[in-house]
Motif scaffolding. Structure first.
Motif, PDB file in Angstrom:
ATOM      1  N   ALA A 241       0.829  -1.206   0.000  1.00  0.00           N
ATOM      2  CA  ALA A 241       0.000   0.000   0.000  1.00  0.00           C
ATOM      3  C   ALA A 241       0.867   1.262   0.000  1.00  0.00           C
ATOM      4  O   ALA A 241       0.553   2.228  -0.689  1.00  0.00           O
ATOM      5  CB  ALA A 241      -0.944  -0.007   1.196  1.00  0.00           C
ATOM      6  N   VAL A 242       1.956   1.247   0.763  1.00  0.00           N
ATOM      7  CA  VAL A 242       2.874   2.397   0.773  1.00  0.00           C
ATOM      8  C   VAL A 242       3.437   2.613  -0.627  1.00  0.00           C
ATOM      9  O   VAL A 242       3.476   3.742  -1.129  1.00  0.00           O
ATOM     10  CB  VAL A 242       4.007   2.198   1.804  1.00  0.00           C
ATOM     11  CG1 VAL A 242       5.132   3.202   1.598  1.00  0.00           C
ATOM     12  CG2 VAL A 242       3.463   2.300   3.221  1.00  0.00           C
ATOM     13  N   GLU A 243       3.829   1.543  -1.275  1.00  0.00           N
ATOM     14  CA  GLU A 243       4.381   1.642  -2.631  1.00  0.00           C
ATOM     15  C   GLU A 243       3.336   2.178  -3.616  1.00  0.00           C
ATOM     16  O   GLU A 243       3.619   3.078  -4.407  1.00  0.00           O
ATOM     17  CB  GLU A 243       4.884   0.266  -3.082  1.00  0.00           C
ATOM     18  CG  GLU A 243       5.582   0.297  -4.425  1.00  0.00           C
ATOM     19  CD  GLU A 243       6.154  -1.065  -4.802  1.00  0.00           C
ATOM     20  OE1 GLU A 243       6.106  -1.382  -6.007  1.00  0.00           O
ATOM     21  OE2 GLU A 243       6.638  -1.798  -3.924  1.00  0.00           O
ATOM     22  N   ALA A 244       2.120   1.650  -3.555  1.00  0.00           N
ATOM     23  CA  ALA A 244       1.056   2.076  -4.474  1.00  0.00           C
ATOM     24  C   ALA A 244       0.655   3.530  -4.237  1.00  0.00           C
ATOM     25  O   ALA A 244       0.473   4.296  -5.182  1.00  0.00           O
ATOM     26  CB  ALA A 244      -0.153   1.158  -4.342  1.00  0.00           C
ATOM     27  N   LEU A 245       0.517   3.912  -2.965  1.00  0.00           N
ATOM     28  CA  LEU A 245       0.159   5.303  -2.658  1.00  0.00           C
ATOM     29  C   LEU A 245       1.268   6.265  -3.053  1.00  0.00           C
ATOM     30  O   LEU A 245       1.005   7.360  -3.537  1.00  0.00           O
ATOM     31  CB  LEU A 245      -0.154   5.463  -1.164  1.00  0.00           C
ATOM     32  CG  LEU A 245      -1.563   5.162  -0.724  1.00  0.00           C
ATOM     33  CD1 LEU A 245      -1.664   5.182   0.796  1.00  0.00           C
ATOM     34  CD2 LEU A 245      -2.544   6.152  -1.322  1.00  0.00           C
ATOM     35  N   SER A 246       2.506   5.862  -2.851  1.00  0.00           N
ATOM     36  CA  SER A 246       3.642   6.704  -3.232  1.00  0.00           C
ATOM     37  C   SER A 246       3.631   6.987  -4.722  1.00  0.00           C
ATOM     38  O   SER A 246       3.950   8.105  -5.155  1.00  0.00           O
ATOM     39  CB  SER A 246       4.965   6.039  -2.832  1.00  0.00           C
ATOM     40  OG  SER A 246       5.078   5.953  -1.439  1.00  0.00           O
ATOM     41  N   ALA A 247       3.255   5.989  -5.517  1.00  0.00           N
ATOM     42  CA  ALA A 247       3.197   6.168  -6.970  1.00  0.00           C
ATOM     43  C   ALA A 247       2.089   7.136  -7.367  1.00  0.00           C
ATOM     44  O   ALA A 247       2.214   7.882  -8.341  1.00  0.00           O
ATOM     45  CB  ALA A 247       2.992   4.812  -7.650  1.00  0.00           C
ATOM     46  N   LYS A 248       0.992   7.156  -6.621  1.00  0.00           N
ATOM     47  CA  LYS A 248      -0.135   8.035  -6.932  1.00  0.00           C
ATOM     48  C   LYS A 248       0.056   9.444  -6.381  1.00  0.00           C
ATOM     49  O   LYS A 248      -0.439  10.405  -6.945  1.00  0.00           O
ATOM     50  CB  LYS A 248      -1.438   7.446  -6.395  1.00  0.00           C
ATOM     51  CG  LYS A 248      -1.901   6.215  -7.153  1.00  0.00           C
ATOM     52  CD  LYS A 248      -3.233   5.740  -6.633  1.00  0.00           C
ATOM     53  CE  LYS A 248      -3.765   4.592  -7.441  1.00  0.00           C
ATOM     54  NZ  LYS A 248      -4.390   5.006  -8.687  1.00  0.00           N
ATOM     55  N   LEU A 249       0.740   9.575  -5.268  1.00  0.00           N
ATOM     56  CA  LEU A 249       0.916  10.871  -4.609  1.00  0.00           C
ATOM     57  C   LEU A 249       2.378  11.291  -4.697  1.00  0.00           C
ATOM     58  O   LEU A 249       3.062  11.443  -3.689  1.00  0.00           O
ATOM     59  CB  LEU A 249       0.466  10.780  -3.144  1.00  0.00           C
ATOM     60  CG  LEU A 249      -0.991  10.393  -2.928  1.00  0.00           C
ATOM     61  CD1 LEU A 249      -1.256  10.071  -1.472  1.00  0.00           C
ATOM     62  CD2 LEU A 249      -1.910  11.515  -3.390  1.00  0.00           C
ATOM     63  N   THR A 250       2.858  11.506  -5.900  1.00  0.00           N
ATOM     64  CA  THR A 250       4.273  11.788  -6.125  1.00  0.00           C
ATOM     65  C   THR A 250       4.731  13.116  -5.524  1.00  0.00           C
ATOM     66  O   THR A 250       5.911  13.294  -5.263  1.00  0.00           O
ATOM     67  CB  THR A 250       4.605  11.760  -7.620  1.00  0.00           C
ATOM     68  OG1 THR A 250       3.745  12.680  -8.298  1.00  0.00           O
ATOM     69  CG2 THR A 250       4.419  10.365  -8.194  1.00  0.00           C
ATOM     70  N   ASN A 251       3.807  14.048  -5.310  1.00  0.00           N
ATOM     71  CA  ASN A 251       4.175  15.343  -4.737  1.00  0.00           C
ATOM     72  C   ASN A 251       3.759  15.467  -3.275  1.00  0.00           C
ATOM     73  O   ASN A 251       3.634  16.577  -2.762  1.00  0.00           O
ATOM     74  CB  ASN A 251       3.540  16.477  -5.546  1.00  0.00           C
ATOM     75  CG  ASN A 251       4.089  16.537  -6.952  1.00  0.00           C
ATOM     76  OD1 ASN A 251       5.273  16.311  -7.169  1.00  0.00           O
ATOM     77  ND2 ASN A 251       3.232  16.813  -7.917  1.00  0.00           N
ATOM     78  N   GLY A 252       3.523  14.348  -2.614  1.00  0.00           N
ATOM     79  CA  GLY A 252       3.076  14.392  -1.219  1.00  0.00           C
ATOM     80  C   GLY A 252       1.628  14.837  -1.134  1.00  0.00           C
ATOM     81  O   GLY A 252       0.874  14.779  -2.108  1.00  0.00           O
ATOM     82  N   PHE A 253       1.248  15.335   0.047  1.00  0.00           N
ATOM     83  CA  PHE A 253      -0.140  15.718   0.290  1.00  0.00           C
ATOM     84  C   PHE A 253      -0.149  16.905   1.226  1.00  0.00           C
ATOM     85  O   PHE A 253       0.591  16.925   2.218  1.00  0.00           O
ATOM     86  CB  PHE A 253      -0.889  14.527   0.916  1.00  0.00           C
ATOM     87  CG  PHE A 253      -2.333  14.771   1.186  1.00  0.00           C
ATOM     88  CD1 PHE A 253      -3.228  14.903   0.141  1.00  0.00           C
ATOM     89  CD2 PHE A 253      -2.802  14.886   2.484  1.00  0.00           C
ATOM     90  CE1 PHE A 253      -4.572  15.133   0.388  1.00  0.00           C
ATOM     91  CE2 PHE A 253      -4.138  15.106   2.748  1.00  0.00           C
ATOM     92  CZ  PHE A 253      -5.022  15.237   1.677  1.00  0.00           C
ATOM     93  N   ALA A 254      -0.952  17.894   0.915  1.00  0.00           N
ATOM     94  CA  ALA A 254      -1.035  19.111   1.730  1.00  0.00           C
ATOM     95  C   ALA A 254      -1.934  18.847   2.934  1.00  0.00           C
ATOM     96  O   ALA A 254      -3.138  19.011   2.864  1.00  0.00           O
ATOM     97  CB  ALA A 254      -1.564  20.275   0.909  1.00  0.00           C
ATOM     98  N   GLY A 255      -1.364  18.411   4.004  1.00  0.00           N
ATOM     99  CA  GLY A 255      -2.093  18.040   5.206  1.00  0.00           C
ATOM    100  C   GLY A 255      -1.519  16.743   5.722  1.00  0.00           C
ATOM    101  O   GLY A 255      -0.523  16.240   5.211  1.00  0.00           O
TER     102      GLY A 255
END
Length: 95
Positions: free
Chosen positions: A8-22
């Motif tokens: 899940a960390v790997e998959a989310l990292s691929a989708k949120l390449t610029n991090g998340f504001a919050g």
């Protein structure tokens, strides 16, 4: 650490390449938790602005694009605690 959390960390990292504001936390029932913030995605269980909780099957389906996060929430498969606007922003980013 759980293989489910690692994937899940790997998959989310691929989708949120610029991090998340919050600061968001995904709790995968029976597996653990994942933190998402401006630094990226990592396994962890810290305070967050919004916490999303689902089973591993639901979480995997959302990441794969087979389940819309809004639909998961409306059908009770995904629970949200905290900032609903932030949850909606995160849901749009991962779907």
């Amino acid at each position: 650490m759980s293989k489910v959390i690692d994937a899940a960390v790997e998959a989310l990292s691929a989708k949120l390449t610029n991090g998340f504001a919050g600061v968001a936390k995904f709790v995968i029932e029976g597996e653990g938790a994942i933190m998402v913030d401006s630094d990226g995605v990592r396994a962890g269980d810290e305070p967050a602005d919004v916490t999303l909780t689902a089973s591993s099957d639901v979480f995997e389906a959302m990441l794969a694009g087979n389940m819309n996060p809004t639909t998961a929430f409306m059908t009770g498969k995904l629970s949200v605690d905290g900032s609903m606007p932030m949850a909606m922003q995160l849901g749009a980013a991962i779907s």
